[in-house]
Design a protein around this motif. Structure first.
Motif, short mmCIF file in Angstrom:
data_model
loop_
_atom_site.label_atom_id
_atom_site.label_comp_id
_atom_site.label_asym_id
_atom_site.label_seq_id
_atom_site.Cartn_x
_atom_site.Cartn_y
_atom_site.Cartn_z
N ILE A 158 27.63 -2.26 6.89
CA ILE A 158 26.27 -1.84 6.59
C ILE A 158 25.28 -2.92 7.00
O ILE A 158 24.26 -2.64 7.63
N PHE A 159 25.59 -4.16 6.68
CA PHE A 159 24.72 -5.27 7.05
C PHE A 159 24.57 -5.38 8.56
O PHE A 159 23.47 -5.52 9.08
N ASP A 160 25.71 -5.32 9.27
CA ASP A 160 25.68 -5.45 10.73
C ASP A 160 24.91 -4.31 11.37
O ASP A 160 24.15 -4.54 12.31
N GLU A 161 25.09 -3.09 10.88
CA GLU A 161 24.34 -1.95 11.43
C GLU A 161 22.86 -2.12 11.19
O GLU A 161 22.04 -1.85 12.07
N ARG A 162 22.49 -2.57 10.02
CA ARG A 162 21.08 -2.80 9.70
C ARG A 162 20.52 -3.92 10.57
O ARG A 162 19.41 -3.84 11.06
N SER A 163 21.31 -4.96 10.78
CA SER A 163 20.87 -6.08 11.61
C SER A 163 20.68 -5.66 13.06
O SER A 163 19.76 -6.12 13.73
N GLU A 164 21.56 -4.77 13.56
CA GLU A 164 21.42 -4.28 14.93
C GLU A 164 20.11 -3.52 15.09
O GLU A 164 19.43 -3.67 16.10
N VAL A 165 19.73 -2.74 14.11
CA VAL A 165 18.46 -2.00 14.18
C VAL A 165 17.30 -2.98 14.17
O VAL A 165 16.36 -2.85 14.94
N ASP A 166 17.37 -3.99 13.32
CA ASP A 166 16.30 -4.99 13.25
C ASP A 166 16.15 -5.73 14.58
O ASP A 166 15.04 -5.99 15.02
N VAL A 167 17.27 -6.04 15.24
CA VAL A 167 17.22 -6.77 16.50
C VAL A 167 16.69 -5.88 17.62
O VAL A 167 15.94 -6.32 18.48
N LYS A 168 17.05 -4.59 17.59
CA LYS A 168 16.63 -3.68 18.66
C LYS A 168 15.18 -3.25 18.51
O LYS A 168 14.61 -2.70 19.43
N THR A 169 14.57 -3.49 17.36
CA THR A 169 13.19 -3.11 17.13
C THR A 169 12.39 -4.37 16.88
O THR A 169 12.09 -4.70 15.74
N PRO A 170 12.04 -5.09 17.95
CA PRO A 170 11.33 -6.34 17.75
C PRO A 170 9.93 -6.11 17.19
O PRO A 170 9.24 -5.17 17.57
N VAL A 171 9.56 -6.96 16.26
CA VAL A 171 8.22 -6.91 15.68
C VAL A 171 7.62 -8.29 15.87
O VAL A 171 8.24 -9.29 15.53
N SER A 172 6.42 -8.32 16.41
CA SER A 172 5.79 -9.62 16.62
C SER A 172 5.34 -10.19 15.29
O SER A 172 5.17 -9.48 14.30
N PHE A 173 5.11 -11.47 15.28
CA PHE A 173 4.64 -12.14 14.06
C PHE A 173 3.31 -11.54 13.62
O PHE A 173 3.09 -11.28 12.45
N ALA A 174 2.42 -11.27 14.56
CA ALA A 174 1.12 -10.70 14.23
C ALA A 174 1.28 -9.32 13.60
O ALA A 174 0.60 -8.99 12.62
N ASP A 175 2.16 -8.48 14.15
CA ASP A 175 2.41 -7.15 13.57
C ASP A 175 2.95 -7.28 12.15
O ASP A 175 2.54 -6.55 11.25
N HIS A 176 3.87 -8.20 11.94
CA HIS A 176 4.47 -8.40 10.63
C HIS A 176 3.41 -8.86 9.63
O HIS A 176 3.33 -8.35 8.52
N ARG A 177 2.57 -9.79 10.05
CA ARG A 177 1.52 -10.30 9.16
C ARG A 177 0.53 -9.20 8.83
O ARG A 177 0.13 -9.02 7.69
N PHE A 178 0.15 -8.38 9.82
CA PHE A 178 -0.79 -7.28 9.58
C PHE A 178 -0.19 -6.29 8.60
O PHE A 178 -0.85 -5.82 7.69
N HIS A 179 1.12 -5.99 8.77
CA HIS A 179 1.79 -5.05 7.88
C HIS A 179 1.76 -5.56 6.44
O HIS A 179 1.48 -4.80 5.51
N ARG A 180 2.00 -6.84 6.23
CA ARG A 180 1.98 -7.41 4.89
C ARG A 180 0.57 -7.39 4.31
O ARG A 180 0.39 -7.05 3.15
N ILE A 181 -0.43 -7.73 5.13
CA ILE A 181 -1.80 -7.78 4.64
C ILE A 181 -2.30 -6.37 4.32
O ILE A 181 -3.01 -6.16 3.34
N SER A 182 -1.92 -5.38 5.12
CA SER A 182 -2.41 -4.03 4.92
C SER A 182 -1.93 -3.40 3.63
O SER A 182 -2.52 -2.45 3.14
N HIS A 183 -0.87 -3.97 3.01
CA HIS A 183 -0.35 -3.43 1.76
C HIS A 183 -0.93 -4.13 0.53
O HIS A 183 -0.64 -3.72 -0.58
#
Length: 106
Positions: A78-103
């Motif tokens: 389960i961990f490895d499958e989840r990690s593969e999805v995370d690696v295949k869907t790159p998110v930039s630092f700016a996108d991640h920061r915007f996502h956190r701020i928007s919530h």
């Protein structure tokens, strides 16, 4: 027990890693290292009294791990499958920061 005897019983460990591990165990007072003046030199390792005290809890831990092997493997999958999805869907630092701020405040 001689170094190569230990290495044969430890599947998949490199010579360097085994050497470092044994050195650390010796440093902690869990094993003794005896070098004999032969050609080539031979070295034997043995558990100290303190090292022998660990046999009971380590045996219990190994037994627990064996009993829960299936669940552990499933968790790893389960961990490895989840990690593969995370690696295949790159998110930039700016996108991640915007996502956190928007919530904030929602």
């Amino acid at each position: 027990m001689r170094f190569n005897q230990i290495r044969r019983t430890m599947d998949g460990i490199s010579q360097r890693m085994l050497t470092l591990t044994l050195r650390g165990l010796e440093r902690d007072g869990l094993v003794t290292r005896t070098q004999y003046p032969t050609n080539p030199p031979s070295v034997e390792y043995a558990l100290t009294a303190r090292g022998r005290l660990l046999l009971v809890p380590l045996t219990a831990l190994a037994q627990w791990a064996q009993e829960h092997r299936v669940e552990i493997e499933l968790s790893r999958q389960i961990f490895d499958e989840r990690s593969e999805v995370d690696v295949k869907t790159p998110v930039s630092f700016a996108d991640h920061r915007f996502h956190r701020i928007s919530h904030i405040g929602n």
